[in-house]
Design an enzyme around this catalytic site. Structure first.
Site, PDB file in Angstrom:
ATOM      1  N   ASP A  55       0.814  -1.255  -0.178  1.00 26.06           N
ATOM      2  CA  ASP A  55       0.060   0.092  -0.010  1.00 26.06           C
ATOM      3  C   ASP A  55       0.994   1.265   0.004  1.00 26.06           C
ATOM      4  OD1 ASP A  55      -2.843   0.944   0.535  1.00 26.06           O
ATOM      5  OD2 ASP A  55      -1.522   2.258   1.646  1.00 26.06           O
ATOM      6  N   ASN A  76      -2.609  12.897  -3.663  1.00 25.44           N
ATOM      7  CA  ASN A  76      -3.740  13.308  -4.821  1.00 25.44           C
ATOM      8  C   ASN A  76      -4.391  14.533  -4.389  1.00 25.44           C
ATOM      9  OD1 ASN A  76      -3.634  11.169  -6.629  1.00 25.44           O
ATOM     10  ND2 ASN A  76      -5.285   9.869  -5.450  1.00 25.44           N
ATOM     11  N   HIS A  99      -4.362  14.612  -9.110  1.00 25.82           N
ATOM     12  CA  HIS A  99      -4.212  13.250  -9.490  1.00 25.82           C
ATOM     13  C   HIS A  99      -3.428  12.920 -10.752  1.00 25.82           C
ATOM     14  CE1 HIS A  99      -8.017  11.876  -7.251  1.00 25.82           C
ATOM     15  NE2 HIS A  99      -8.326  13.089  -7.509  1.00 25.82           N
ATOM     16  N   ASP A 151      -1.183   9.553 -10.346  1.00 29.83           N
ATOM     17  CA  ASP A 151      -0.988   8.559 -11.293  1.00 29.83           C
ATOM     18  C   ASP A 151       0.379   8.219 -11.540  1.00 29.83           C
ATOM     19  OD1 ASP A 151      -3.759   8.339 -11.488  1.00 29.83           O
ATOM     20  OD2 ASP A 151      -4.109   9.398 -13.377  1.00 29.83           O
ATOM     21  N   GLU A 185      -4.298   2.508  -4.614  1.00 33.03           N
ATOM     22  CA  GLU A 185      -2.995   2.489  -4.478  1.00 33.03           C
ATOM     23  C   GLU A 185      -2.414   1.273  -3.814  1.00 33.03           C
ATOM     24  OE1 GLU A 185      -4.888   4.244  -0.617  1.00 33.03           O
ATOM     25  OE2 GLU A 185      -5.299   3.971  -2.949  1.00 33.03           O
TER      26      GLU A 185
END
Length: 300
Positions: free
Chosen positions: A179, A187, A192, A196, A222
């Site tokens: 994780d 984010n 975002h 990404d 994630e």
């Protein structure tokens, strides 16, 4: 209206797909057509030779089996097969594509013998575009569109296979739940698009350090899952630590303008007394939760 017999060779030669007359012993008796020059090689040099003289033994055996099956069952047989020019002696330097092509063979027995042998008509229809489309569709169904890693669907298929191997052969397998720490903050603060990019970097770093038989999949958001076949718990912990440290160094280099991005990991192994693959995945998830509870950026 019927065509004069003397026109039939010209008609056959006009076919876009190559048409082979092959005897039951595998001899090329005649070759016609093949005018689709974007896809075919000129096979006329094969006339008079046998498939076991010009093809690798395994390929030749497959061709002979289909010829004899069609003759034995006295019916049309359809088969799909890949073939490249370099696999056929005499075509290596011929015009045509160098990469393997996929063909659909239509094999039909002839009613009369040719040169004292029963024979078949074998039409080789190029189906490479269709096979390429099928492969693209297959990959789309098992790949995560953002990272290009395998998706959850493929992951579960592999976990089921590995659990079956454990039950049947005793082959160990480890599962890592990964994780990205504080990903929501990345984010929210940087957007975002940056989030990404972080996920793409995790995927890229993972590809570089993993063994050929390992599988890294995006589990969702994630979260990632790493499957390590033939790996016990201690070696899996070492892999997880190496992955964690490599990610820290790599992400710090790739994203110098944001706070260090770390990962938490939970490691578990499949057990013979597990009911299914889900048990090991559940234990890895519980270990991941404990890693986050203890402050993140660690392996449990």
């Amino acid at each position: 209206m019927s065509l004069p017999a003397e026109l039939m060779p010209a008609v056959l030669d006009a076919l876009p797909d190559p048409l082979f007359i092959l005897s039951e012993s595998g001899r090329y008796l005649a070759v016609y057509g093949g005018n689709d020059t974007d896809h075919y090689h000129d096979g006329r040099a094969l006339v008079g030779r046998r498939v076991d003289e010009v093809m690798p033994p395994e390929k030749a055996a497959q061709v002979l089996e289909q010829i004899r099956r069609s003759l034995r069952e006295n019916r049309l047989i359809k088969v799909e097969y890949p073939l490249a020019a370099h696999e056929v002696k005499g075509l290596e330097s011929a015009d045509g594509p160098g990469e393997p092509l996929w063909f659909e063979g239509h094999i039909q027995p002839l009613a009369k013998q040719v040169d004292g042998e029963w024979a078949v008509v074998w039409i080789a229809r190029n189906i490479t575009p269709r096979k390429e489309l099928e492969e693209r569709l297959r990959l789309t169904s098992v790949l995560d569109p953002l990272t290009g890693l395998f998706n959850r669907r493929k992951l579960l298929e592999v976990l089921i296979e590995r659990f079956a191997a454990l039950r049947r052969y005793g082959e160990p397998c480890a599962v890592l739940m990964i994780d990205v720490d504080h990903f929501k903050q990345v984010n929210d603060r940087y957007g975002h698009s940056v989030g990404d990019e972080v996920l793409l970097a995790v995927a890229d770093i993972g590809r570089r350090i993993l063994r050929q038989n390992d599988l890294l999949a995006r589990f969702g958001g994630e979260e990632f899952v790493l499957v390590l076949p033939q790996t016990d718990l201690e070696h899996a912990r070492q892999v997880a630590e190496r992955f964690r440290r490599t990610l820290i160094d790599g992400l710090s280099t790739d994203f110098p303008d944001i706070p260090p991005v770390t990962v938490s990991q939970g490691v578990a192994v499949m057990r013979a007394d597990d009911v299914s693959h889900e048990d090991s995945l559940r234990r890895a998830d519980q270990a991941l939760y404990e890693a986050k509870r203890q402050g993140r950026n660690r392996v449990i």
